[in-house]
Design a protein around this motif. Structure first.
Motif, short mmCIF file in Angstrom:
data_model
loop_
_atom_site.label_atom_id
_atom_site.label_comp_id
_atom_site.label_asym_id
_atom_site.label_seq_id
_atom_site.Cartn_x
_atom_site.Cartn_y
_atom_site.Cartn_z
N UNK A 22 5.55 -2.65 -10.25
CA UNK A 22 4.40 -2.16 -9.92
C UNK A 22 3.92 -1.10 -11.01
N UNK A 23 4.57 -0.91 -11.76
CA UNK A 23 4.07 -0.01 -12.98
C UNK A 23 3.06 -0.81 -13.70
N UNK A 36 6.58 1.82 -4.17
CA UNK A 36 7.66 0.90 -4.17
C UNK A 36 8.74 1.87 -2.88
N UNK A 37 8.86 3.10 -3.00
CA UNK A 37 9.68 3.90 -2.15
C UNK A 37 8.91 3.73 -0.56
N UNK A 38 7.59 3.82 -0.52
CA UNK A 38 6.97 3.33 0.80
C UNK A 38 7.31 1.90 1.54
N UNK A 39 7.18 1.22 0.28
CA UNK A 39 7.35 -0.23 0.83
C UNK A 39 8.89 -0.40 1.26
N UNK A 40 9.73 0.11 0.44
CA UNK A 40 11.19 0.05 1.11
C UNK A 40 11.42 0.91 2.32
N UNK A 41 10.82 1.89 2.66
CA UNK A 41 10.79 2.48 3.79
C UNK A 41 10.54 1.64 4.93
#
Length: 174
Positions: A22-23, A36-41
């Protein structure tokens, strides 16, 4: 019932790779981490369904891309502020070559950038990229070819300024 240890193993085995991908797609380490954090959540919320998919990592990557598109205005403002103040994202431990590739990726249209990241950095086949992006394989091949051609001048020994121009920033998709 969701098994936390399965999700934990999936997360631990894929989070660094997805942030890196994503970077490369966004050009911003902070934004990549947030996406990525939101997608994992979201993956955790639907883990029973997501864990049954053939490629849960592709699902998380696709969700991260969709989140990116939905928060585009915020991204444009952040990038404009970075350009205005001359601040470049610094990635601790990233090689100079990787940083140069990300800078070149910032300068090409989003469809080409996504195809190049998925094919060359993620390692997906043309057919897998086509499936993940909803494009035909021929379209993916054209995006790869055009993207490589567009990036080439920025990856030579006389690399121009890596900051994107206003026109390049307008290529806002993931």
């Amino acid at each position: 019932m969701r098994d936390p240890s399965d999700f934990d193993a999936f997360y631990a085995g894929s989070v660094r790779r997805l942030i890196s991908q994503m970077y490369a797609m966004t050009g911003s380490r902070t934004e990549a981490e947030d996406l990525v954090q939101e997608a994992y959540a979201r993956a955790w919320q639907s883990w029973e369904k997501v864990s049954a998919y053939r490629d849960p990592e592709a699902w998380v990557r696709t969700v991260a891309c969709r989140i990116r598109v939905s928060v585009w205005r915020k991204t444009v403002n952040r990038m404009a502020a970075h350009r205005r103040h001359g601040v470049e994202d610094e990635v601790p431990g990233a090689s100079a070559d990787y940083v140069a590739v990300v800078a070149a990726l910032r300068r090409i249209p989003s469809e080409q950038r996504r195809a190049i990241v998925l094919h060359h950095l993620v390692g997906l086949s043309v057919e897998e990229v086509a499936h993940e992006t909803g494009a035909r394989p021929g379209t993916v091949k054209a995006r790869l070819s055009r993207g490589r051609q567009a990036m080439a001048p920025y990856l030579s020994d006389s690399t121009p300024d890596p900051r994107p121009t206003d026109q390049e920033v307008s290529h806002h998709g993931c």
